[in-house]
Design an enzyme around this catalytic site. Structure first.
Site, PDB file in Angstrom:
ATOM      1  N   GLY A  56       0.760  -1.247   0.000  1.00 59.50           N
ATOM      2  CA  GLY A  56       0.000   0.000   0.000  1.00 59.50           C
ATOM      3  C   GLY A  56       0.784   1.286   0.000  1.00 59.50           C
ATOM      4  O   GLY A  56       0.185   2.360  -0.117  1.00 59.50           O
ATOM      5  N   PRO A  73       4.469  -4.861  -1.123  1.00 59.11           N
ATOM      6  CA  PRO A  73       4.328  -3.653  -1.950  1.00 59.11           C
ATOM      7  C   PRO A  73       4.122  -4.000  -3.422  1.00 59.11           C
ATOM      8  O   PRO A  73       4.747  -4.931  -3.933  1.00 59.11           O
ATOM      9  CB  PRO A  73       5.691  -2.959  -1.756  1.00 59.11           C
ATOM     10  CG  PRO A  73       6.644  -4.089  -1.541  1.00 59.11           C
ATOM     11  CD  PRO A  73       5.877  -5.151  -0.800  1.00 59.11           C
ATOM     12  N   ARG A 125       2.469  -1.197  -6.050  1.00 62.46           N
ATOM     13  CA  ARG A 125       2.614   0.096  -6.728  1.00 62.46           C
ATOM     14  C   ARG A 125       3.980   0.749  -6.458  1.00 62.46           C
ATOM     15  O   ARG A 125       4.579   1.320  -7.370  1.00 62.46           O
ATOM     16  CB  ARG A 125       1.503   1.027  -6.216  1.00 62.46           C
ATOM     17  CG  ARG A 125       1.373   2.305  -6.983  1.00 62.46           C
ATOM     18  CD  ARG A 125       0.404   3.268  -6.300  1.00 62.46           C
ATOM     19  NE  ARG A 125      -0.761   2.637  -5.751  1.00 62.46           N
ATOM     20  CZ  ARG A 125      -1.971   2.612  -6.338  1.00 62.46           C
ATOM     21  NH1 ARG A 125      -2.150   3.200  -7.490  1.00 62.46           N
ATOM     22  NH2 ARG A 125      -2.980   2.024  -5.742  1.00 62.46           N
ATOM     23  N   ARG A 181      -7.376   3.464 -14.925  1.00 66.53           N
ATOM     24  CA  ARG A 181      -7.331   4.178 -13.645  1.00 66.53           C
ATOM     25  C   ARG A 181      -8.034   5.545 -13.659  1.00 66.53           C
ATOM     26  O   ARG A 181      -8.791   5.843 -12.727  1.00 66.53           O
ATOM     27  CB  ARG A 181      -5.897   4.315 -13.143  1.00 66.53           C
ATOM     28  CG  ARG A 181      -5.180   2.971 -12.979  1.00 66.53           C
ATOM     29  CD  ARG A 181      -3.919   3.075 -12.155  1.00 66.53           C
ATOM     30  NE  ARG A 181      -4.217   3.356 -10.764  1.00 66.53           N
ATOM     31  CZ  ARG A 181      -4.083   4.515 -10.199  1.00 66.53           C
ATOM     32  NH1 ARG A 181      -3.619   5.534 -10.875  1.00 66.53           N
ATOM     33  NH2 ARG A 181      -4.406   4.669  -8.926  1.00 66.53           N
ATOM     34  N   CYS A 232     -16.142   4.040 -26.764  1.00 68.09           N
ATOM     35  CA  CYS A 232     -17.471   4.650 -26.740  1.00 68.09           C
ATOM     36  C   CYS A 232     -18.018   4.808 -25.329  1.00 68.09           C
ATOM     37  O   CYS A 232     -18.983   4.131 -24.938  1.00 68.09           O
ATOM     38  CB  CYS A 232     -18.433   3.807 -27.560  1.00 68.09           C
ATOM     39  SG  CYS A 232     -17.804   3.540 -29.188  1.00 68.09           S
ATOM     40  N   GLU A 233     -17.380   5.633 -24.549  1.00 69.78           N
ATOM     41  CA  GLU A 233     -17.830   5.944 -23.191  1.00 69.78           C
ATOM     42  C   GLU A 233     -17.321   7.334 -22.845  1.00 69.78           C
ATOM     43  O   GLU A 233     -16.153   7.639 -23.120  1.00 69.78           O
ATOM     44  CB  GLU A 233     -17.195   4.988 -22.165  1.00 69.78           C
ATOM     45  CG  GLU A 233     -17.514   3.550 -22.374  1.00 69.78           C
ATOM     46  CD  GLU A 233     -18.184   2.923 -21.154  1.00 69.78           C
ATOM     47  OE1 GLU A 233     -18.586   3.661 -20.235  1.00 69.78           O
ATOM     48  OE2 GLU A 233     -18.276   1.702 -21.158  1.00 69.78           O
ATOM     49  N   TYR A 289      -0.976  -1.292 -12.099  1.00 74.61           N
ATOM     50  CA  TYR A 289      -2.405  -1.352 -12.389  1.00 74.61           C
ATOM     51  C   TYR A 289      -2.721  -0.722 -13.752  1.00 74.61           C
ATOM     52  O   TYR A 289      -3.767  -0.100 -13.943  1.00 74.61           O
ATOM     53  CB  TYR A 289      -3.220  -0.697 -11.258  1.00 74.61           C
ATOM     54  CG  TYR A 289      -2.879  -1.290  -9.904  1.00 74.61           C
ATOM     55  CD1 TYR A 289      -3.281  -2.582  -9.577  1.00 74.61           C
ATOM     56  CD2 TYR A 289      -2.109  -0.576  -8.979  1.00 74.61           C
ATOM     57  CE1 TYR A 289      -2.933  -3.149  -8.366  1.00 74.61           C
ATOM     58  CE2 TYR A 289      -1.759  -1.142  -7.762  1.00 74.61           C
ATOM     59  CZ  TYR A 289      -2.174  -2.432  -7.455  1.00 74.61           C
ATOM     60  OH  TYR A 289      -1.817  -2.993  -6.261  1.00 74.61           O
TER      61      TYR A 289
HETATM   62  N1  LLP Z   1      -1.574  -6.779  -0.438  1.00 74.03           N
HETATM   63  C1  LLP Z   1      -2.904  -6.895  -0.545  1.00 74.03           C
HETATM   64  C2  LLP Z   1      -3.593  -7.870   0.295  1.00 74.03           C
HETATM   65  C3  LLP Z   1      -3.616  -6.087  -1.447  1.00 74.03           C
HETATM   66  O1  LLP Z   1      -4.931  -6.200  -1.532  1.00 74.03           O
HETATM   67  C4  LLP Z   1      -2.927  -5.159  -2.260  1.00 74.03           C
HETATM   68  C5  LLP Z   1      -3.633  -4.316  -3.232  1.00 74.03           C
HETATM   69  C6  LLP Z   1      -1.528  -5.071  -2.119  1.00 74.03           C
HETATM   70  C7  LLP Z   1      -0.888  -5.883  -1.197  1.00 74.03           C
HETATM   71  C8  LLP Z   1      -0.704  -4.132  -2.934  1.00 74.03           C
HETATM   72  O2  LLP Z   1      -1.058  -2.811  -2.766  1.00 74.03           O
HETATM   73  P1  LLP Z   1      -0.096  -1.688  -3.367  1.00 74.03           P
HETATM   74  O3  LLP Z   1       1.227  -1.815  -2.658  1.00 74.03           O
HETATM   75  O4  LLP Z   1       0.052  -1.908  -4.821  1.00 74.03           O
HETATM   76  O5  LLP Z   1      -0.787  -0.430  -3.061  1.00 74.03           O
HETATM   77  N2  LLP Z   1      -6.272  -1.012  -8.861  1.00 74.03           N
HETATM   78  C9  LLP Z   1      -6.054  -0.035  -7.817  1.00 74.03           C
HETATM   79  C10 LLP Z   1      -5.280  -0.607  -6.660  1.00 74.03           C
HETATM   80  C11 LLP Z   1      -5.905  -1.823  -6.050  1.00 74.03           C
HETATM   81  C12 LLP Z   1      -5.121  -2.396  -4.905  1.00 74.03           C
HETATM   82  C13 LLP Z   1      -5.643  -3.718  -4.486  1.00 74.03           C
HETATM   83  N3  LLP Z   1      -4.876  -4.380  -3.452  1.00 74.03           N
HETATM   84  C14 LLP Z   1      -5.373   1.181  -8.418  1.00 74.03           C
HETATM   85  O6  LLP Z   1      -5.125   1.201  -9.620  1.00 74.03           O
HETATM   86  O7  LLP Z   1      -5.118   2.158  -7.715  1.00 74.03           O
END
Ligand code: LLP
Length: 418
Positions: A240, A278, A280, A316, A346-347, A375
């Site tokens: 996150g 991690p 993103r 996104r 088409c949106e 993503y």
């Molecule tokens: N661990 C779990 C259990 C998760 O559900 C997620 C993301 C992560 C790790 C990784 O999170 P990150 O480090 O990437 O923030 N599609 C959305 C983001 C969805 C995240 C879902 N879970 C976007 O484009 O912002």
């Protein structure tokens, strides 16, 4: 985005001009910097030195095999959410023993596959799942290593679609109930308590929510260790950590580690390994979507820049109203104009920017949609029967096509006419 800079008037990925790649491979085109991706992983790894830890890259952010291989080579584990993702890890040469498996809806087939491959841990999200997992594993003559995904009820202060640690969320088991579930786990024949896990959300740009959540979790971790002193091995703080899309000031790897390490030392001293997931943070600013301007359309009230990339390639902005910088691939002083940058789908939701002041561009030139490494392709679809983009991985002066552009034949593969 340090690996994407203008040099001699051209926007480059590392040492390769994006225009050169666009001409060679066509557009829309995802371009990734291997140095950035591996660099982010290594920065985090270094920041947590001195603490036994394992970084499980959340591959949902970008599961392209070449990206997984680059990370597997430097020792990454993986956070997976489906059997398909585990298959990708294996194809990329990753280690199943370094995989954690989250998902509120794991199927029997996925559980069996993950058990056969010997993953590190199942992050269990409900009592029903715990029971089912135990039954499936027992029937296979095994014990499934489990962590309860605990919901610490902390507000991560992010977009509500990607906020997961609050009370109303579908994810995890409430911190108030968690210990009871762990006790239940000690009575089940097919599971073994391996860890405690949390994940509070995504694109979190402050360290405060992590500090708060970890503080709430530590007493529980201690109790679980008393319950299962022989088998408990890890505390997983989830993923996150956010990135800069526009004017955010997310923590660096060092700052993130500095905030949470002092708290985690306690757990580490008791022999637990710290896991993190991690996604993103590792890939987000390591990729761009290169597109070509098809038309400029002036209406009485607006000016539209119509590009060949669309919401099916990068959803996104449409889904989260997220901001992605847009930069002309060719540098140079120009006047600016307020425009909407849109795709051909088409949106009305098919936009990359609305009312944005950008340098005036012409049909035929290339635009880079920045911060698209996470993503981006992973959420791409074939909506409007558009083939998904090609992908290129750059390292220094070298580059390689790592996914071919989908063809018309690809679009209908697997379909059967009655
Ligand atoms: N661990 C779990 C259990 C998760 O559900 C997620 C993301 C992560 C790790 C990784 O999170 P990150 O480090 O990437 O923030 N599609 C959305 C983001 C969805 C995240 C879902 N879970 C976007 O484009 O912002």
């Amino acid at each position: 985005m340090n690996e994407f800079q203008y040099r001699l008037g051209e926007l480059c990925c590392e040492d390769v001009p994006l225009r050169k790649l666009a001409v060679e491979f066509g557009t829309p085109l995802y371009v990734y910097s291997e140095s950035h991706i591996v660099g982010q992983y290594q920065a985090l790894d270094k920041a947590f030195r001195g603490l036994d830890h394992m970084i499980c890259y959340a591959m949902k952010a970008n599961s392209t095999l070449a990206v997984l291989r680059s990370l597997a080579r430097v020792g990454a584990g993986f956070d997976i959410v489906s059997g398909g993702e585990l298959y990708r890890v294996k194809q990329a040469g990753g280690d199943a023993a370094k995989c954690v498996f989250s998902s509120v809806g794991k199927t029997r087939e996925e559980i069996e596959y993950a058990l056969r491959e010997g993953i590190y841990c199942f992050n269990v999200e409900s009592e029903a799942e715990l029971q089912f997992l135990s039954d499936v594993a027992y029937r296979m003559g095994r014990r499934a290593p489990v962590a309860v995904r605990v919901n610490p009820h902390v507000d991560p202060d992010t977009h509500h679609y990607i906020s997961t640690g609050k009370e109303e969320s579908k994810f995890g088991i409430s911190i108030e109930r968690a210990l009871k579930v762990y006790r239940e786990a000690t009575r089940l024949r097919g599971v073994e308590i391996r860890g405690v896990q949390m994940h509070i959300g995504s694109q979190i740009t402050k360290t405060g929510p992590y500090v708060l959540a970890i503080k709430k979790m530590l007493p529980l971790v201690e109790k679980v260790q008393t319950l299962a002193p022989q088998t408990l091995r890890s505390f997983d703080i989830g993923g996150g950590v956010g990135i800069r899309y526009k004017d955010q000031t997310p923590p660096t790897a060092q700052q993130f580690a500095a905030a949470v390490k002092p708290l985690l030392k306690q757990a580490s001293k008791r022999g637990l390994r710290i896991l993190m997931e991690p996604g993103r943070f590792i890939v987000g600013n390591g990729g761009v979507l290169v597109t070509r301007v098809l038309y400029v359309k002036q209406t009485p009230v607006k000016r539209f820049v119509i590009i060949d990339g669309a919401m099916n390639d990068l959803i996104r902005p449409a889904l989260y109203e997220s901001y992605h910088e847009i930069q002309p691939v060719k540098a140079g002083k120009r006047t600016k104009a307020k425009v909407d940058v849109v795709g051909p789908v088409c949106e009305s939701g098919d936009f990359f920017a609305q009312g944005r002041t950008l340098p005036v561009v012409e049909a035929g030139e290339y635009l880079a949609v920045m911060s698209a490494g996470a993503y981006g392709f992973a959420m791409a679809s074939n909506y409007n029967s558009r083939g998904r983009p090609a992908e290129v991985l750059v390292k220094g002066r070298k580059y390689q096509l790592v996914r071919r552009r989908e063809t018309r034949q690809d679009l209908v593969r697997g379909e059967l006419l009655p």
